[in-house]
Write a protein that holds these residues in place. Sequence first.
Motif, PDB file in Angstrom:
ATOM      1  N   ILE A 200       0.882  -0.948   0.089  1.00 45.48           N
ATOM      2  CA  ILE A 200       0.252  -0.020  -0.244  1.00 45.48           C
ATOM      3  C   ILE A 200       1.260   1.421  -0.030  1.00 45.48           C
ATOM      4  O   ILE A 200       0.753   2.554  -1.039  1.00 45.48           O
ATOM      5  CB  ILE A 200      -0.780   0.048   0.822  1.00 45.48           C
ATOM      6  CG1 ILE A 200      -1.938  -1.034   1.433  1.00 45.48           C
ATOM      7  CG2 ILE A 200      -1.395   1.383   1.754  1.00 45.48           C
ATOM      8  CD1 ILE A 200      -2.609  -1.095   2.249  1.00 45.48           C
ATOM      9  N   ASP A 201       1.610   1.308   0.929  1.00 48.47           N
ATOM     10  CA  ASP A 201       1.871   2.588   0.775  1.00 48.47           C
ATOM     11  C   ASP A 201       3.772   2.664   1.787  1.00 48.47           C
ATOM     12  O   ASP A 201       4.708   3.480   2.204  1.00 48.47           O
ATOM     13  CB  ASP A 201       1.515   4.131   1.736  1.00 48.47           C
ATOM     14  CG  ASP A 201       0.720   3.673   3.146  1.00 48.47           C
ATOM     15  OD1 ASP A 201       1.802   2.099   3.803  1.00 48.47           O
ATOM     16  OD2 ASP A 201       0.819   4.230   3.838  1.00 48.47           O
ATOM     17  N   GLU A 244     -14.021   4.588   7.377  1.00 48.26           N
ATOM     18  CA  GLU A 244     -13.696   4.610   5.979  1.00 48.26           C
ATOM     19  C   GLU A 244     -14.656   5.768   4.732  1.00 48.26           C
ATOM     20  O   GLU A 244     -15.270   5.226   3.813  1.00 48.26           O
ATOM     21  CB  GLU A 244     -13.994   3.114   4.992  1.00 48.26           C
ATOM     22  CG  GLU A 244     -13.451   2.593   3.765  1.00 48.26           C
ATOM     23  CD  GLU A 244     -12.933   1.655   3.819  1.00 48.26           C
ATOM     24  OE1 GLU A 244     -14.031   0.655   2.538  1.00 48.26           O
ATOM     25  OE2 GLU A 244     -13.046   0.593   4.425  1.00 48.26           O
ATOM     26  N   ASP A 247      -9.000   8.017   2.569  1.00 47.85           N
ATOM     27  CA  ASP A 247      -8.312   7.006   2.480  1.00 47.85           C
ATOM     28  C   ASP A 247      -7.520   5.684   3.713  1.00 47.85           C
ATOM     29  O   ASP A 247      -7.380   4.453   2.918  1.00 47.85           O
ATOM     30  CB  ASP A 247      -7.131   7.228   2.701  1.00 47.85           C
ATOM     31  CG  ASP A 247      -6.058   7.702   4.367  1.00 47.85           C
ATOM     32  OD1 ASP A 247      -7.490   7.866   5.010  1.00 47.85           O
ATOM     33  OD2 ASP A 247      -5.445   8.418   3.868  1.00 47.85           O
ATOM     34  N   LEU A 250      -8.112   2.712   1.574  1.00 47.83           N
ATOM     35  CA  LEU A 250      -6.392   1.994   0.672  1.00 47.83           C
ATOM     36  C   LEU A 250      -6.352   0.402   1.187  1.00 47.83           C
ATOM     37  O   LEU A 250      -5.518  -0.221   0.610  1.00 47.83           O
ATOM     38  CB  LEU A 250      -5.569   2.876   0.387  1.00 47.83           C
ATOM     39  CG  LEU A 250      -5.173   3.917   0.054  1.00 47.83           C
ATOM     40  CD1 LEU A 250      -4.282   5.220   0.944  1.00 47.83           C
ATOM     41  CD2 LEU A 250      -5.255   3.835  -0.933  1.00 47.83           C
ATOM     42  N   LEU A 253      -6.732  -2.897  -0.882  1.00 49.11           N
ATOM     43  CA  LEU A 253      -5.979  -3.481  -1.908  1.00 49.11           C
ATOM     44  C   LEU A 253      -5.676  -4.848  -1.875  1.00 49.11           C
ATOM     45  O   LEU A 253      -5.958  -5.531  -1.216  1.00 49.11           O
ATOM     46  CB  LEU A 253      -4.495  -2.701  -1.530  1.00 49.11           C
ATOM     47  CG  LEU A 253      -3.474  -3.267  -2.636  1.00 49.11           C
ATOM     48  CD1 LEU A 253      -4.217  -3.190  -3.576  1.00 49.11           C
ATOM     49  CD2 LEU A 253      -1.632  -3.306  -2.278  1.00 49.11           C
ATOM     50  N   ILE A 347      -8.335  -0.374  -5.796  1.00 47.56           N
ATOM     51  CA  ILE A 347      -7.496   0.266  -5.214  1.00 47.56           C
ATOM     52  C   ILE A 347      -6.621  -0.575  -6.404  1.00 47.56           C
ATOM     53  O   ILE A 347      -6.121  -1.458  -6.167  1.00 47.56           O
ATOM     54  CB  ILE A 347      -6.531  -0.332  -4.090  1.00 47.56           C
ATOM     55  CG1 ILE A 347      -7.940  -0.536  -3.011  1.00 47.56           C
ATOM     56  CG2 ILE A 347      -5.787   0.526  -3.308  1.00 47.56           C
ATOM     57  CD1 ILE A 347      -8.799   1.130  -2.923  1.00 47.56           C
ATOM     58  N   THR A 349      -2.350   0.981  -8.215  1.00 47.90           N
ATOM     59  CA  THR A 349      -1.080   1.364  -8.060  1.00 47.90           C
ATOM     60  C   THR A 349      -0.197   2.178  -9.242  1.00 47.90           C
ATOM     61  O   THR A 349      -0.340   1.913 -10.088  1.00 47.90           O
ATOM     62  CB  THR A 349      -0.720  -0.289  -7.258  1.00 47.90           C
ATOM     63  OG1 THR A 349       1.363   0.802  -6.556  1.00 47.90           O
ATOM     64  CG2 THR A 349      -0.120  -0.602  -8.636  1.00 47.90           C
ATOM     65  N   GLN A 354       3.003   2.595  -3.578  1.00 50.30           N
ATOM     66  CA  GLN A 354       2.052   3.768  -4.312  1.00 50.30           C
ATOM     67  C   GLN A 354       0.792   3.196  -4.483  1.00 50.30           C
ATOM     68  O   GLN A 354       0.305   3.238  -6.027  1.00 50.30           O
ATOM     69  CB  GLN A 354       2.637   4.248  -5.678  1.00 50.30           C
ATOM     70  CG  GLN A 354       4.431   4.381  -5.348  1.00 50.30           C
ATOM     71  CD  GLN A 354       5.166   4.600  -6.191  1.00 50.30           C
ATOM     72  OE1 GLN A 354       4.425   6.033  -6.888  1.00 50.30           O
ATOM     73  NE2 GLN A 354       6.536   3.397  -6.644  1.00 50.30           N
ATOM     74  N   SER A 355       0.086   2.981  -3.798  1.00 50.18           N
ATOM     75  CA  SER A 355      -1.326   2.577  -3.782  1.00 50.18           C
ATOM     76  C   SER A 355      -2.656   3.794  -3.778  1.00 50.18           C
ATOM     77  O   SER A 355      -1.824   5.011  -3.030  1.00 50.18           O
ATOM     78  CB  SER A 355      -2.020   1.439  -3.151  1.00 50.18           C
ATOM     79  OG  SER A 355      -0.963   0.264  -3.116  1.00 50.18           O
ATOM     80  N   PHE A 356      -3.143   3.769  -4.539  1.00 50.03           N
ATOM     81  CA  PHE A 356      -4.200   4.753  -4.598  1.00 50.03           C
ATOM     82  C   PHE A 356      -5.134   5.243  -4.971  1.00 50.03           C
ATOM     83  O   PHE A 356      -5.909   3.249  -5.154  1.00 50.03           O
ATOM     84  CB  PHE A 356      -4.303   5.969  -5.776  1.00 50.03           C
ATOM     85  CG  PHE A 356      -3.662   5.410  -6.800  1.00 50.03           C
ATOM     86  CD1 PHE A 356      -4.856   5.769  -8.050  1.00 50.03           C
ATOM     87  CD2 PHE A 356      -3.052   5.430  -7.745  1.00 50.03           C
ATOM     88  CE1 PHE A 356      -5.322   5.639  -9.072  1.00 50.03           C
ATOM     89  CE2 PHE A 356      -2.907   4.770  -8.847  1.00 50.03           C
ATOM     90  CZ  PHE A 356      -3.964   5.207  -9.805  1.00 50.03           C
ATOM     91  N   ILE A 357      -6.459   5.058  -4.639  1.00 50.17           N
ATOM     92  CA  ILE A 357      -8.102   5.377  -4.877  1.00 50.17           C
ATOM     93  C   ILE A 357      -8.417   5.583  -6.327  1.00 50.17           C
ATOM     94  O   ILE A 357      -8.414   6.432  -6.749  1.00 50.17           O
ATOM     95  CB  ILE A 357      -8.728   5.542  -3.991  1.00 50.17           C
ATOM     96  CG1 ILE A 357      -8.477   5.322  -2.424  1.00 50.17           C
ATOM     97  CG2 ILE A 357     -10.554   5.185  -4.403  1.00 50.17           C
ATOM     98  CD1 ILE A 357      -8.609   6.373  -1.245  1.00 50.17           C
TER      99      ILE A 357
END
Length: 376
Positions: A200-201, A244, A247, A250, A253, A347, A349, A354-357
Amino acid sequence: MNDGGTNSPVKVVVGLGDRAYDILIGSGLIARAGAEIAARLPGIRAAIVTDENVAAAHLDALTQSLESAGIASTAITLPAGEKTKSFAHLQDVVDGVLAARLERGDAVLALGGGVIGDLTGFAAGIVRRGMNFVQLPTSLLAQVDSSVGGKTGINSPHGKNLIGVFHQPRVVLADTDVLDTLPVREFRAGYAEVAKYGLIDRPDFFAWLEKNWREVFSGGPARTEAIAQSCRAKADVVARDEFETGDRALLNLGHTFGHALEAATGYESARLVHGEGVAIGMALAYRFSARMNLASPDDAARVETHLREVGLPWRMADIPGTLPDAERLLGYIAQDKKVSRGALTFILTHGIGQSFIARDVPSSEVLAFLRENHPG
């Protein structure tokens, strides 16, 4: 980092103001549970909800610990397996708590994996309009993910976790000793959620796992480190976004694809357990991101290599038996809780960590991707 010895568990705090609570991670915590719970909830009585497998291994130890701390308890033992997350077994728990004449200020304790934790938390959230709830997770997946953050619920034929409430525990006691008796398949399934936090990050954490996963599997300090890092990652997100609305999504994922695959297999654990669905889902999310030119195919390959190396499934073809066609799978995805006004949310990436919605993902792209990756 503290190695989680008997006298010195690692503590992670979930910062939710006056509802903040501790996650304690270490050895011997079931034996210490009575003292830890009594210190936070003096004078209570308790209902212990567990499943048949966990009860045989750990229920007596927990009951004795509670008794030694002056906490009277009653046990509600359910069948093991994902199918227990149902209305029928929710009623069993609710009726058991009420039959024990527990009051609103008493506590409902979840002794088990994610299924028991999710079901018990839901029951605690609705009985008498909300009772105290304590998590004693006995699987790796529950220790690093489902026991933290207050998401509770049951499944529907329409999809996974579609019925539930947010209800935070008062404390989470993650006894690392219980993981030594976990079947290797269940441990691997939980490890998928550990890897998720890196993907995820936390790219440095994922790189650490690539080097140290064998030590995580064998136990000792590396295992406690991985659990604590996972809990910190989740606690940080929950403190920012409890319900929720932003973020916290995330944390899903791999779950949009994974939940669809679980529903498609009828929640048959012989075919697919939750963590395995997440593993395949994460690999699919990275591959789909590469297909959409959002990330490098090298990142997808790196994720697949690691999942394969630890023994996790990483593609739909790894699921035994036949799967519904791509159109049916897309139908399960459309039931996902992250769908908003019919628009698909995933989700995705831009790379490792570097994941994102991604909102408004075209269903036509998802369908084409599912067709390409369908084993049929």
